[in-house]
Enzyme design. Sequence first.
Site, PDB file in Angstrom:
ATOM      1  N   LYS A  77       0.849  -1.200   0.000  1.00 33.81           N
ATOM      2  CA  LYS A  77       0.000   0.000   0.000  1.00 33.81           C
ATOM      3  C   LYS A  77       0.883   1.248   0.000  1.00 33.81           C
ATOM      4  CE  LYS A  77      -3.880   1.897   2.715  1.00 33.81           C
ATOM      5  NZ  LYS A  77      -4.709   1.699   3.933  1.00 33.81           N
ATOM      6  N   SER A 152      -9.669   1.516   2.840  1.00 30.47           N
ATOM      7  CA  SER A 152      -8.814   2.294   1.975  1.00 30.47           C
ATOM      8  C   SER A 152      -7.713   1.480   1.284  1.00 30.47           C
ATOM      9  CB  SER A 152      -8.147   3.414   2.780  1.00 30.47           C
ATOM     10  OG  SER A 152      -7.310   2.880   3.772  1.00 30.47           O
ATOM     11  N   SER A 176      -9.813  -0.751   7.115  1.00 25.00           N
ATOM     12  CA  SER A 176      -9.227  -0.627   5.770  1.00 25.00           C
ATOM     13  C   SER A 176      -8.479  -1.838   5.246  1.00 25.00           C
ATOM     14  CB  SER A 176      -8.294   0.575   5.724  1.00 25.00           C
ATOM     15  OG  SER A 176      -9.050   1.730   5.505  1.00 25.00           O
TER      16      SER A 176
HETATM   17  N1  GLN Z   1     -13.049   3.452   5.992  1.00 28.51           N
HETATM   18  C1  GLN Z   1     -12.633   4.004   7.233  1.00 28.51           C
HETATM   19  C2  GLN Z   1     -12.485   5.490   7.128  1.00 28.51           C
HETATM   20  O1  GLN Z   1     -12.804   6.027   6.132  1.00 28.51           O
HETATM   21  C3  GLN Z   1     -11.397   3.341   7.722  1.00 28.51           C
HETATM   22  C4  GLN Z   1     -10.165   3.844   7.104  1.00 28.51           C
HETATM   23  C5  GLN Z   1      -8.973   3.058   7.514  1.00 28.51           C
HETATM   24  O2  GLN Z   1      -9.069   2.024   8.179  1.00 28.51           O
HETATM   25  N2  GLN Z   1      -7.824   3.565   7.168  1.00 28.51           N
HETATM   26  O3  GLN Z   1     -12.069   6.132   8.034  1.00 28.51           O
END
Ligand code: GLN
Length: 483
Positions: A77, A152, A176
């Site tokens: 990532k 994400s 994420s």
């Molecule tokens: N989808 C969640 C957010 O938008 C989690 C993001 C993450 O775990 N980095 O905050």
Amino acid sequence: MAAPWTIRTAYEALAGNKISSRELTEEYLARIKKYDQRIGAFLETYTESALAEADAADQRRKEGMAAELTGIPFAIKDLIMIAGRRCTAGSQALADYRAAYDATVISKLKEAGAVFLGKTSLDEFAMGSSNENTRMSQPKNPWDTMRVPGGSSGGSAAAVAADECVAALGTDTGGSVRQPASFCGVVGLKPTYGSVSRHGVIAMTSSLDQVGPLTKSVYDAALVFNATCGRDSHDSSIAKGVQHIDLAQLEKPIKGMKIGLPEEYFVEGMDAAVKDLIDAGIKKLEELGAEIIHVSLPLTKYALAVYQITATSEVSSNLARYDGMRYGLSVEAEQLLEVYQKSRALGFGSEVKRRIMLGTFALSAGYHDRYYVQAQKLRTMIRQEYADIFKHVDCLVSPTSPSTAFLHGEKFADPLMMYLSDIYTVPANIASICAISVPAGLANGLPAGIQFMAPAFAETRLCHLAHQYEQATDWHTLQPKLG
Ligand code: GLN
């Protein structure tokens, strides 16, 4: 044996001289070339250095020094730094940034002899659940390219699902790793807070962020966890209690294991087809001899609110450094204040700005006690509630996400709807426990994951349950048709 390789099958083939790491790496570079124009998982690929790493791995194997991850092609990532490589965090603010050093997880993987194929797309600074919040490439779900891969860590999940790498690293702050794993039909592990170093990982929410693997099997996730976890002199948040996963334990039956089914995780609004898969999964656990116990975790309903306040507050402070002077894109102007304003206005996308504003508000004088402090108190209570439930059950089971992958654009204009897709994943981050998403089958042709949760530092127990479930089903062997 050929693709799709798991770490385990590739390791065995490498050890048995059935394939070389160079061949394996060439195979994956060719797959990226063939499929990634359509999938868009990668932001950058490293052909030359990947092949050099593969050759070094083959040499190491000849010398009898190979470990499980030696010669295994990984995708990373683009929030995790590899020295000398661009690290964008999916943001214009860092579009030209090159990492000055390796993140600790990268140096640990390098020590293990891993091969790095390239960097994968993500929501800007890891904020999002669809990977649409990026001004770089927006990856597509390999099961249906009209749909999002989740976020994400969407690029990493899509790369594993499309078999463009053997395994990948993501980060999980509120889901994420697990939510995109669920959407793409792969395994995603969120380790206990404090298990894996964040040194060299661009921060979103420092009190929640964890690096976790996206893989094709639970066993593989355990191997990556074991290679990346533990002490780091650069990260003081690593806890003393970190334990390697005992791989031998994974093979034992789960007969008699007590698994809690929290009523708060089976609420209205959940996709009926997803619910059917989870129900079938629970039945499977019973067949395996587990005892299913109905439990209640009433504070769970506050977890998303606590997450929103905590995450945005820390985002507002963590991202203050990208001001065009100290870090990040710099726009020239007459006055210093103008440099800050213009650089940040241009550098950040709308979701990042929204969160910075919300977080700045939650931390501002007069509101700090009402929002931030209140959220931290609740967080302690939620953590206690989960610790208490684990006195009665060994693990918890739930869906990973209330739905399967949604269409590109479907939720983009409605941030609140988007935030709801994290409703089942966020509590594990707030409670600082470990959790994993494992493929639970197809709902209307799209993958959905089942989530298991276990107490802090009980990764062995978590992966034991997840591995036994996975091995008793065929869901992890399903592949998207890429043509
Ligand atoms: N989808 C969640 C957010 O938008 C989690 C993001 C993450 O775990 N980095 O905050």
